[in-house]
Enzyme design. Structure first.
Site, PDB file in Angstrom:
ATOM      1  N   GLY A  86     -10.243  -3.971 -10.565  1.00  0.00           N
ATOM      2  CA  GLY A  86     -10.585  -2.963  -9.570  1.00  0.00           C
ATOM      3  C   GLY A  86     -11.229  -1.728 -10.154  1.00  0.00           C
ATOM      4  N   CYS A 125       0.845  -1.205   0.000  1.00  0.00           N
ATOM      5  CA  CYS A 125       0.000   0.000   0.000  1.00  0.00           C
ATOM      6  C   CYS A 125       0.876   1.249   0.000  1.00  0.00           C
ATOM      7  CB  CYS A 125      -0.919   0.028   1.211  1.00  0.00           C
ATOM      8  SG  CYS A 125      -1.959   1.499   1.203  1.00  0.00           S
TER       9      CYS A 125
HETATM   10  C1  FMN Z   1      -9.791   3.206  -4.273  1.00  0.00           C
HETATM   11  C2  FMN Z   1      -8.785   2.069  -4.211  1.00  0.00           C
HETATM   12  C3  FMN Z   1      -8.511   1.457  -2.984  1.00  0.00           C
HETATM   13  C4  FMN Z   1      -7.585   0.403  -2.914  1.00  0.00           C
HETATM   14  N1  FMN Z   1      -7.365  -0.222  -1.715  1.00  0.00           N
HETATM   15  C5  FMN Z   1      -6.544  -1.309  -1.657  1.00  0.00           C
HETATM   16  C6  FMN Z   1      -6.368  -2.034  -0.439  1.00  0.00           C
HETATM   17  O1  FMN Z   1      -6.972  -1.725   0.598  1.00  0.00           O
HETATM   18  N2  FMN Z   1      -5.511  -3.104  -0.450  1.00  0.00           N
HETATM   19  C7  FMN Z   1      -4.839  -3.495  -1.588  1.00  0.00           C
HETATM   20  O2  FMN Z   1      -4.084  -4.472  -1.549  1.00  0.00           O
HETATM   21  N3  FMN Z   1      -5.009  -2.831  -2.760  1.00  0.00           N
HETATM   22  C8  FMN Z   1      -5.838  -1.760  -2.810  1.00  0.00           C
HETATM   23  N4  FMN Z   1      -6.016  -1.104  -4.004  1.00  0.00           N
HETATM   24  C9  FMN Z   1      -5.285  -1.554  -5.208  1.00  0.00           C
HETATM   25  C10 FMN Z   1      -6.155  -2.474  -6.072  1.00  0.00           C
HETATM   26  O3  FMN Z   1      -6.540  -3.641  -5.367  1.00  0.00           O
HETATM   27  C11 FMN Z   1      -5.373  -2.883  -7.355  1.00  0.00           C
HETATM   28  O4  FMN Z   1      -4.198  -3.570  -6.992  1.00  0.00           O
HETATM   29  C12 FMN Z   1      -4.993  -1.676  -8.221  1.00  0.00           C
HETATM   30  O5  FMN Z   1      -6.011  -0.689  -8.187  1.00  0.00           O
HETATM   31  C13 FMN Z   1      -4.721  -2.060  -9.684  1.00  0.00           C
HETATM   32  O6  FMN Z   1      -5.840  -2.654 -10.284  1.00  0.00           O
HETATM   33  P1  FMN Z   1      -6.942  -1.828 -11.158  1.00  0.00           P
HETATM   34  O7  FMN Z   1      -6.181  -1.013 -12.159  1.00  0.00           O
HETATM   35  O8  FMN Z   1      -7.823  -2.879 -11.777  1.00  0.00           O
HETATM   36  O9  FMN Z   1      -7.690  -0.964 -10.175  1.00  0.00           O
HETATM   37  C14 FMN Z   1      -6.934  -0.038  -4.089  1.00  0.00           C
HETATM   38  C15 FMN Z   1      -7.215   0.594  -5.317  1.00  0.00           C
HETATM   39  C16 FMN Z   1      -8.133   1.635  -5.394  1.00  0.00           C
HETATM   40  C17 FMN Z   1      -8.426   2.261  -6.733  1.00  0.00           C
END
Ligand code: FMN
Length: 304
Positions: free
Chosen positions: A266, A131
């Site tokens: 996500g 994170c």
């Molecule tokens: C609003 C938001 C909150 C997120 N919170 C977490 C989290 O609590 N733990 C985590 O491992 N990844 C978190 N992520 C990362 C996502 O799980 C993911 O790894 C990242 O967004 C890339 O994928 P995507 O492009 O499909 O969103 C978060 C992403 C977003 C956009």
């Protein structure tokens, strides 16, 4: 319709699609839009020992082809989750992936000790060593191969649950951190969390996010994530869960060809909450049209 079931080590998933941590809370709100049992899995919001309010002020900013977030691990705390959300996830029909965050080795150890007694309701622990939005822990541990190996091996002693180590792309050599997770006894790695970024308000000359920086996600990060999956696939013996910018079934195929056994989605679901319904149908059609099992695509990249 085609067979889109996959395996991540010992975890059987009916579909490669897992909702990515932090973008679906615990799935409850999305159940209004579609039947969650079509999903391979749901990864919970990142949980910590104590509840966290997250970061103050502006926490999200739209960008070209994606978004920045600096939510800062807002969550109700692991005990509250176990009492109020774990059963919902278990009953959803999707595999239950619990995302574990912390600020120190002790936090991760306490988290796994707290969750292990509930292992009959959990399919895997996703250890978030990535994170970018909290001041200490997480990404600091996740940038250091020795620290990754150490904490993974300590957690390995505490549980038989599959340990998926979620890695940060904010490193020079993703193979080194992935190999460290494997050496520590991880069952899989999850690639990738968000890329560190910043946007600036040109009127105030201040960062848009009150935290100054945030994690960049969405379609723009996909080529970075695919490159990292392909690199790690060449050196790892354990499976990879791919993540970053997936927005349609072809993105899923790209990740799997690069070496992913399953994928997480996500940001795209923040735009279209029911997107997994379309992607599932498209993947099934692709498999039946091409007369193949989806799981057979994993790691079939033909390099030049
Ligand atoms: C609003 C938001 C909150 C997120 N919170 C977490 C989290 O609590 N733990 C985590 O491992 N990844 C978190 N992520 C990362 C996502 O799980 C993911 O790894 C990242 O967004 C890339 O994928 P995507 O492009 O499909 O969103 C978060 C992403 C977003 C956009």
């Amino acid at each position: 319709m085609g067979d889109i079931s996959v395996k991540v080590g010992s975890v059987n998933l009916k579909s490669p699609l897992i909702l990515a941590s932090g973008t679906c809370n615990f799935g409850r709100e999305l159940a209004e839009f579609y039947d969650l049992s079509i999903l391979g899995g749901i990864s919970s919001k990142g949980l910590t020992i104590k509840p966290r309010a997250g970061n103050p002020g502006v926490r999200v900013a739209e960008c070209d082809s994606g978004m920045l977030n600096s939510v800062g691990l807002q969550n109700p705390g692991v005990e509250y989750f176990i009492e109020n959300d774990l059963d919902f996830m278990k009953n959803s029909g999707a595999a239950v992936i619990v995302n574990v965050a912390g600020h120190s080795y002790e936090d991760y150890i306490d988290m796994v000790k707290t969750l292990d007694p509930h292992k009959d309701k959990i399919d895997a622990l996703e250890i978030n060593l990535s994170c970018p939005n909290v001041k200490e822990g997480c990404m600091t541990i996740g940038s250091d191969p020795q620290a990754i190996k150490y904490i993974t091996s300590e957690l390995r002693k505490l549980t038989d649950l599959p340990l998926w180590i979620k890695l940060t792309p904010n490193v020079t050599d993703i193979k080194a951190t992935a190999l460290a997770a494997q050496a520590g006894g991880a069952d899989a790695v999850v690639l990738i969390n968000t890329l560190m970024g910043m946007r600036i308000d040109i009127r105030t000359r201040r960062p848009v996010l009150t935290n100054n920086t945030g994690g960049y996600s969405g379609p723009a990060v996909k080529p970075v994530a695919i490159r990292m999956v392909a690199e790690c696939s060449q050196v790892l013996d354990i499976p990879i869960v791919g993540c970053g910018g997936i927005a349609d079934y072809k993105d899923v195929l790209e990740f799997m060809i690069a070496g992913a056994s399953a994928v997480e989605i996500g940001t795209a679901c923040l735009v279209h909450p029911a997107l997994p319904v379309d992607i599932t149908a498209d993947l099934e059609k692709y498999c039946s049209d091409n007369d193949l099992l989806l799981k057979d695509l994993t790691g079939t990249l033909q390099r030049w």
